[in-house]
Design an enzyme around this catalytic site. Sequence first.
Site, PDB file in Angstrom:
ATOM      1  N   ARG A  64       0.835  -1.219   0.000  1.00  0.00           N
ATOM      2  CA  ARG A  64       0.000   0.000   0.000  1.00  0.00           C
ATOM      3  C   ARG A  64       0.863   1.260   0.000  1.00  0.00           C
ATOM      4  O   ARG A  64       0.497   2.279  -0.558  1.00  0.00           O
ATOM      5  CB  ARG A  64      -0.889   0.043   1.257  1.00  0.00           C
ATOM      6  CG  ARG A  64      -1.997  -0.961   1.314  1.00  0.00           C
ATOM      7  CD  ARG A  64      -2.813  -0.798   2.599  1.00  0.00           C
ATOM      8  NE  ARG A  64      -2.068  -1.227   3.785  1.00  0.00           N
ATOM      9  CZ  ARG A  64      -1.951  -2.489   4.193  1.00  0.00           C
ATOM     10  NH1 ARG A  64      -2.541  -3.445   3.506  1.00  0.00           N
ATOM     11  NH2 ARG A  64      -1.265  -2.812   5.268  1.00  0.00           N
ATOM     12  N   CYS A 106       6.218  -5.298  25.003  1.00  0.00           N
ATOM     13  CA  CYS A 106       6.283  -4.002  25.711  1.00  0.00           C
ATOM     14  C   CYS A 106       6.029  -4.097  27.219  1.00  0.00           C
ATOM     15  O   CYS A 106       6.700  -3.429  28.013  1.00  0.00           O
ATOM     16  CB  CYS A 106       5.306  -3.018  25.077  1.00  0.00           C
ATOM     17  SG  CYS A 106       3.742  -3.735  24.580  1.00  0.00           S
ATOM     18  N   GLN A 154      -2.847  -1.534  29.983  1.00  0.00           N
ATOM     19  CA  GLN A 154      -2.009  -1.248  28.824  1.00  0.00           C
ATOM     20  C   GLN A 154      -2.625  -0.220  27.877  1.00  0.00           C
ATOM     21  O   GLN A 154      -3.834  -0.216  27.639  1.00  0.00           O
ATOM     22  CB  GLN A 154      -1.718  -2.559  28.077  1.00  0.00           C
ATOM     23  CG  GLN A 154      -0.952  -3.529  28.953  1.00  0.00           C
ATOM     24  CD  GLN A 154      -0.545  -4.815  28.268  1.00  0.00           C
ATOM     25  OE1 GLN A 154      -0.532  -5.857  28.898  1.00  0.00           O
ATOM     26  NE2 GLN A 154      -0.194  -4.775  26.994  1.00  0.00           N
ATOM     27  N   HIS A 206       2.264   2.001  29.500  1.00  0.00           N
ATOM     28  CA  HIS A 206       1.647   0.868  30.202  1.00  0.00           C
ATOM     29  C   HIS A 206       1.864   1.007  31.710  1.00  0.00           C
ATOM     30  O   HIS A 206       2.981   1.313  32.162  1.00  0.00           O
ATOM     31  CB  HIS A 206       2.287  -0.455  29.763  1.00  0.00           C
ATOM     32  CG  HIS A 206       1.942  -0.883  28.365  1.00  0.00           C
ATOM     33  ND1 HIS A 206       1.012  -0.248  27.580  1.00  0.00           N
ATOM     34  CD2 HIS A 206       2.407  -1.923  27.621  1.00  0.00           C
ATOM     35  CE1 HIS A 206       0.929  -0.874  26.408  1.00  0.00           C
ATOM     36  NE2 HIS A 206       1.763  -1.893  26.407  1.00  0.00           N
ATOM     37  N   ASN A 253       5.366   2.267  26.248  1.00  0.00           N
ATOM     38  CA  ASN A 253       5.285   1.028  25.464  1.00  0.00           C
ATOM     39  C   ASN A 253       5.882   1.130  24.069  1.00  0.00           C
ATOM     40  O   ASN A 253       6.442   0.144  23.583  1.00  0.00           O
ATOM     41  CB  ASN A 253       3.840   0.542  25.364  1.00  0.00           C
ATOM     42  CG  ASN A 253       2.903   1.583  24.840  1.00  0.00           C
ATOM     43  OD1 ASN A 253       2.719   2.632  25.479  1.00  0.00           O
ATOM     44  ND2 ASN A 253       2.302   1.338  23.694  1.00  0.00           N
ATOM     45  N   THR A 254       5.804   2.299  23.416  1.00  0.00           N
ATOM     46  CA  THR A 254       6.398   2.330  22.069  1.00  0.00           C
ATOM     47  C   THR A 254       7.849   2.821  22.082  1.00  0.00           C
ATOM     48  O   THR A 254       8.550   2.686  21.088  1.00  0.00           O
ATOM     49  CB  THR A 254       5.579   3.189  21.063  1.00  0.00           C
ATOM     50  OG1 THR A 254       5.532   4.538  21.522  1.00  0.00           O
ATOM     51  CG2 THR A 254       4.186   2.640  20.873  1.00  0.00           C
TER      52      THR A 254
HETATM   53  P1  NAP Z   1       1.085  -0.806  13.056  1.00  0.00           P
HETATM   54  O1  NAP Z   1       0.943   0.586  13.552  1.00  0.00           O
HETATM   55  O2  NAP Z   1      -0.128  -1.519  12.619  1.00  0.00           O
HETATM   56  O3  NAP Z   1       2.165  -0.796  11.855  1.00  0.00           O
HETATM   57  C1  NAP Z   1       2.411  -1.945  11.070  1.00  0.00           C
HETATM   58  C2  NAP Z   1       3.495  -1.641  10.030  1.00  0.00           C
HETATM   59  O4  NAP Z   1       3.771  -2.824   9.269  1.00  0.00           O
HETATM   60  C3  NAP Z   1       3.117  -0.565   9.001  1.00  0.00           C
HETATM   61  O5  NAP Z   1       4.278   0.113   8.585  1.00  0.00           O
HETATM   62  C4  NAP Z   1       2.580  -1.395   7.828  1.00  0.00           C
HETATM   63  O6  NAP Z   1       2.725  -0.758   6.556  1.00  0.00           O
HETATM   64  C5  NAP Z   1       3.509  -2.584   7.876  1.00  0.00           C
HETATM   65  N1  NAP Z   1       2.866  -3.776   7.293  1.00  0.00           N
HETATM   66  C6  NAP Z   1       1.656  -4.319   7.575  1.00  0.00           C
HETATM   67  N2  NAP Z   1       1.433  -5.418   6.815  1.00  0.00           N
HETATM   68  C7  NAP Z   1       2.531  -5.566   6.038  1.00  0.00           C
HETATM   69  C8  NAP Z   1       2.907  -6.487   5.005  1.00  0.00           C
HETATM   70  N3  NAP Z   1       2.116  -7.508   4.645  1.00  0.00           N
HETATM   71  N4  NAP Z   1       4.094  -6.307   4.371  1.00  0.00           N
HETATM   72  C9  NAP Z   1       4.923  -5.303   4.726  1.00  0.00           C
HETATM   73  N5  NAP Z   1       4.633  -4.381   5.685  1.00  0.00           N
HETATM   74  C10 NAP Z   1       3.444  -4.521   6.321  1.00  0.00           C
HETATM   75  O7  NAP Z   1       1.761  -1.763  14.176  1.00  0.00           O
HETATM   76  P2  NAP Z   1       2.779  -1.378  15.377  1.00  0.00           P
HETATM   77  O8  NAP Z   1       2.060  -1.049  16.618  1.00  0.00           O
HETATM   78  O9  NAP Z   1       3.784  -0.421  14.839  1.00  0.00           O
HETATM   79  O10 NAP Z   1       3.436  -2.803  15.682  1.00  0.00           O
HETATM   80  C11 NAP Z   1       4.402  -3.366  14.819  1.00  0.00           C
HETATM   81  C12 NAP Z   1       5.033  -4.599  15.453  1.00  0.00           C
HETATM   82  O11 NAP Z   1       5.681  -4.227  16.666  1.00  0.00           O
HETATM   83  C13 NAP Z   1       4.036  -5.703  15.800  1.00  0.00           C
HETATM   84  O12 NAP Z   1       4.649  -6.958  15.596  1.00  0.00           O
HETATM   85  C14 NAP Z   1       3.786  -5.474  17.272  1.00  0.00           C
HETATM   86  O13 NAP Z   1       3.355  -6.632  17.931  1.00  0.00           O
HETATM   87  C15 NAP Z   1       5.167  -5.030  17.743  1.00  0.00           C
HETATM   88  N6  NAP Z   1       5.154  -4.228  18.979  1.00  0.00           N
HETATM   89  C16 NAP Z   1       4.352  -3.162  19.105  1.00  0.00           C
HETATM   90  C17 NAP Z   1       4.377  -2.420  20.283  1.00  0.00           C
HETATM   91  C18 NAP Z   1       3.520  -1.213  20.498  1.00  0.00           C
HETATM   92  O14 NAP Z   1       3.529  -0.682  21.631  1.00  0.00           O
HETATM   93  N7  NAP Z   1       2.782  -0.732  19.513  1.00  0.00           N
HETATM   94  C19 NAP Z   1       5.247  -2.791  21.308  1.00  0.00           C
HETATM   95  C20 NAP Z   1       6.080  -3.891  21.135  1.00  0.00           C
HETATM   96  C21 NAP Z   1       6.025  -4.599  19.967  1.00  0.00           C
HETATM   97  P3  NAP Z   1       1.511   0.042   5.817  1.00  0.00           P
HETATM   98  O15 NAP Z   1       1.386   1.373   6.526  1.00  0.00           O
HETATM   99  O16 NAP Z   1       2.015   0.157   4.434  1.00  0.00           O
HETATM  100  O17 NAP Z   1       0.288  -0.802   5.979  1.00  0.00           O
END
Ligand code: NAP
Length: 349
Positions: free
Chosen positions: A37, A148, A175, A241, A328-329
């Site tokens: 996308r 996190c 959280q 969190h 958390n982030t």
């Molecule tokens: P998010 O806001 O939904 O972002 C997801 C990212 O991945 C976006 O850049 C998206 O790109 C990309 N993406 C999605 N589907 C994809 C695909 N099929 N191919 C390539 N890129 C793809 O999620 P987030 O919160 O940043 O979390 C990301 C990861 O970090 C997850 O595994 C989550 O469990 C982990 N995490 C998150 C946190 C937290 O506090 N948020 C903490 C620890 C760990 P587009 O914009 O192009 O869709």
Amino acid sequence: MVNVGILGATGMVGQRFIQLLDKHPDFDITALAASERSAGKRYEDATTWYLDEAMPESVKDIEVCETKPEAMSNDVDILFSSLPTDFAAKIEPAFAQDYIVASNASAMRMVPDVPLVIPEVNPEFLGLIETQQKNRGWDGFIVTNPNCSTIALTLTLKPIYDAYNINKVYVSTMQAISGAGYNGVPSMAIVDNIIPYIGNEEEKMESETLQLLGSFEDGVVKDADFKLSASCHRVGVVDGHTEAVFVELDKDEDIDDIKQTMANFKGRPQELGLYSAPKNPVIVKEEEDRPQPRLDRSADGGMAVTVGRVRKDAAMDNSFKYVLVGHNTVRGAAGASVLNAELINKEIL
Ligand code: NAP
């Protein structure tokens, strides 16, 4: 300078990576990748920017590439991954054939030859990298950071674990919404509400914490030997969190000693003076109404965990309880990977 790329660069954690890496003294962002996308667009056009601080000028014109090794410029040494877990499971090993991958995703965390690391807690687990490269024939490798809520909990338990004997830990989390990603929790579900279930979160906290506090001997990780029970809940806070923690020790300890033990804690990042290392990984507050997410999540740039309300627990023998807040982030995601990469850069590259 070490050239770095971000996988999942447009997401919540991806944006934190950009914020933390902009103006980093050792790392220079040269590649940004996301889904189909976003691929082919300028980063500014592909991204709904959600952070308070403006998008750095330096990334606005970078063209977002597809998340596959053949789309990545050769001019990258370390890739930070904030990809959804299912996709990370497929693509991170492909990248690790040639690149160092510092991942936030849970996909590879519990794989026996992949180090799960918090630099202040278990830097020695990086010794698994050699085994991983030998097992898989990769030139690169994968290093992961925990979930996190696990990071914040484990940073506060580490000084306790080293100083005393822990029998049992109970933790109840509150959280933030950002922990589920930008599209994770609909506003209609979370406003005026608490959601008492976060998929797989309790299992991750229970298994990851014991592994992080465990030992690494003769190339093998052995879990810490105490019982841990987690109950995880989503609340209407944007970032930060909160966790209520109950610890049973094998004998009674003085509460002031426990507070001092947490407040004095320092680890390898502090010894090495790593750029993103907080001065004190655990900050202990005495005010009766702290920590609070809005007031304490950004402590030391979001890299320190704030603890308060450390007190005896009347319901269990030899026990005490406290409340913590961690970002958390930042400390729980992007900041954790960046600190891992700083440690790797200092000690391995
Ligand atoms: P998010 O806001 O939904 O972002 C997801 C990212 O991945 C976006 O850049 C998206 O790109 C990309 N993406 C999605 N589907 C994809 C695909 N099929 N191919 C390539 N890129 C793809 O999620 P987030 O919160 O940043 O979390 C990301 C990861 O970090 C997850 O595994 C989550 O469990 C982990 N995490 C998150 C946190 C937290 O506090 N948020 C903490 C620890 C760990 P587009 O914009 O192009 O869709």
